[in-house]
Design an enzyme around this catalytic site. Sequence first.
Site, PDB file in Angstrom:
ATOM      1  N   ASP A  92    -100.091  15.849  62.282  1.00  0.00           N
ATOM      2  CA  ASP A  92    -100.607  14.927  63.296  1.00  0.00           C
ATOM      3  C   ASP A  92    -101.450  15.747  64.270  1.00  0.00           C
ATOM      4  OD1 ASP A  92    -101.130  12.610  64.686  1.00  0.00           O
ATOM      5  OD2 ASP A  92     -99.038  12.067  65.035  1.00  0.00           O
ATOM      6  N   ASP A 127    -106.819   9.952  67.287  1.00  0.00           N
ATOM      7  CA  ASP A 127    -106.940   8.515  67.555  1.00  0.00           C
ATOM      8  C   ASP A 127    -106.308   8.205  68.903  1.00  0.00           C
ATOM      9  OD1 ASP A 127    -104.528   9.309  66.106  1.00  0.00           O
ATOM     10  OD2 ASP A 127    -103.914   7.222  66.303  1.00  0.00           O
ATOM     11  N   ALA A 195     -99.380   3.261  66.890  1.00  0.00           N
ATOM     12  CA  ALA A 195     -98.871   2.681  68.147  1.00  0.00           C
ATOM     13  C   ALA A 195     -97.884   1.537  67.940  1.00  0.00           C
ATOM     14  CB  ALA A 195    -100.037   2.237  69.039  1.00  0.00           C
ATOM     15  N   CYS A 278     -69.894   6.060  55.205  1.00  0.00           N
ATOM     16  CA  CYS A 278     -70.976   6.671  54.435  1.00  0.00           C
ATOM     17  C   CYS A 278     -70.362   7.639  53.439  1.00  0.00           C
ATOM     18  CB  CYS A 278     -71.909   7.411  55.394  1.00  0.00           C
ATOM     19  SG  CYS A 278     -73.136   8.458  54.585  1.00  0.00           S
ATOM     20  N   CYS A 283     -70.215  13.138  55.618  1.00  0.00           N
ATOM     21  CA  CYS A 283     -69.250  12.088  55.971  1.00  0.00           C
ATOM     22  C   CYS A 283     -68.011  12.084  55.091  1.00  0.00           C
ATOM     23  CB  CYS A 283     -69.941  10.732  55.926  1.00  0.00           C
ATOM     24  SG  CYS A 283     -71.272  10.622  57.130  1.00  0.00           S
TER      25      CYS A 283
HETATM   26  N1  GUN Z   1     -97.321   8.900  65.957  1.00  0.00           N
HETATM   27  C1  GUN Z   1     -96.770   7.727  66.297  1.00  0.00           C
HETATM   28  N2  GUN Z   1     -97.732   6.805  66.595  1.00  0.00           N
HETATM   29  C2  GUN Z   1     -98.918   7.433  66.424  1.00  0.00           C
HETATM   30  C3  GUN Z   1    -100.289   7.006  66.550  1.00  0.00           C
HETATM   31  O1  GUN Z   1    -100.591   5.851  66.893  1.00  0.00           O
HETATM   32  N3  GUN Z   1    -101.250   7.933  66.272  1.00  0.00           N
HETATM   33  C4  GUN Z   1    -100.944   9.214  65.893  1.00  0.00           C
HETATM   34  N4  GUN Z   1    -101.941  10.073  65.624  1.00  0.00           N
HETATM   35  N5  GUN Z   1     -99.668   9.643  65.771  1.00  0.00           N
HETATM   36  C5  GUN Z   1     -98.681   8.751  66.029  1.00  0.00           C
HETATM   37 ZN    ZN Z   2     -73.165  10.344  55.962  1.00  0.00          ZN
END
Ligand code: GUN
Ligand code: ZN
Length: 489
Positions: A92, A127, A195, A278, A283
């Site tokens: 990211d 973004d 988002a 679980c 667990c």
């Molecule tokens: N991680 C969680 N939401 C977003 C997003 O809208 N854009 C980016 N680049 N990373 C994220």
């Molecule tokens: Zn577990």
Amino acid sequence: MSGVFEVREYDARGRLGELTVPRRGVTVDTPALLPVVNPHVQTVPPARLADLGAEILITNSYILHGSAELREPALDRGIHDLLGFDGAVMTDSGSFQLAEYGDIDVTTPEILRFQRDIGSDIGTPVDIPTPPDADREQAQREWTTTRERLDQATGVETGEMLVTAPVQGSTYPDLRERAGGEAAATGLDVFPIGAVVPLLNEYRFADVAEVVVAAKRGLGEAAPVHLFGAGHPMMFAFAVAMGCDLFDSAAYALYARDDRYLTVRGTEHLADLSEFPCSCPVCTELTPANIRDGHDERRHRLLAEHNLHVSFAEMRRVRQALSGGNLLELVETRARAHPALLDGYRRLLAESEWLERTDPVSKDAFFYLSAESARRPEVRRHHQRLARLDPAGSVVLTDGDTSGTDEYDEHWRVCPPFGPVPPALSDVYPLTAQLPERRDYQALDAAAEGIRRLVEANPDVTFTFRHRDWPQSALATVPERVTVEDLSQ
Ligand code: GUN
Ligand code: ZN
């Protein structure tokens, strides 16, 4: 799009597919879960993530870019060696930090080149994650900026690294759809829907459905779709049924550090557990008390391992459901975990026309598990088929009782929730559905809608409908020219 994504099978809008990651020379089976690795704080070591089932992980290039200790090692050794992970690595860009702190100090070309230089397999531009419920004007303006950055991204020399084109647009379906179309048109490779984290955190699953469906409409079927920040296993089946292919989970670690235990039915607090429901190694070998007694690091690591186990197990279950043609049964089961998820599923069913377009014509079985089953795409498809069928002369429709049906030219059974079933199709999916004997109003209402479709398409045929105790709500849908006989009277 560079043809890196192939769909093998559909169920509703969900798909089993394969993402080719050329830089690493690997393919990733989708739907897939990418654990989030924080380069500084590794609750579970990345090599261990591979043991637990991770073929691909995601980390944050912005943190590495700004780190005095890690920046040079990342550039020298590459991200795979630095993290100790052999699979594919997605990065990211710092957009999340942008959303949290309002400002970051890199541009899209800079951070994409940095991602390329540390050996990332899938890079991300900067973004702008416009939050839910933002002003329309803000959502529009920020999408324009994001789109310009996607255009910049296409001009960066990124080699074999795949590049994502995030879709934004806040909670405006028309903007999300337009953004999806424009993102797909960039020719970039992977398409995250951005988002949505605030929606997920607030359990606004109906809004998630609205946003995702709109973005998907714009993106089209060829696009591999990532749901950014979606890491809770309770919603994987739901999101996959809408056509999301990739998920990332920071949740496994964030929740663990908060002493929270993930299940497919929601989140529990370790303090409230007297048993572990679980069968993962953590667990089965330990009890909640054993874990509570330990020091923080051990407790968080063990909870994180459990959280990963349930998350990967659920993703395997989702893939199996997809290949077995019972994904919607799994979604219906999961929707019972929380009313907000049920709301999300109901909102999705309002798109049954859209769901129907990729839903297979035949599956092994249709299980009617809840009133929501009456709104599944198969029911809609049967109703459309009824409008094209042309029985002749006089037709009696019966709800079980067959006595006296010889007097008519044709006898069709009425099978809720589908409606009239032509005799030749009674052994054909979905009319082979398993239904409870005690039917709900929604099944009868849907069956009555099927009667209406058939009757309206055949103005020259005379119809008689014999039923036992149908509710007025359903009978009101049956056209007036049908002779209705209640056999219970
Ligand atoms: N991680 C969680 N939401 C977003 C997003 O809208 N854009 C980016 N680049 N990373 C994220
Ligand atoms: Zn577990």
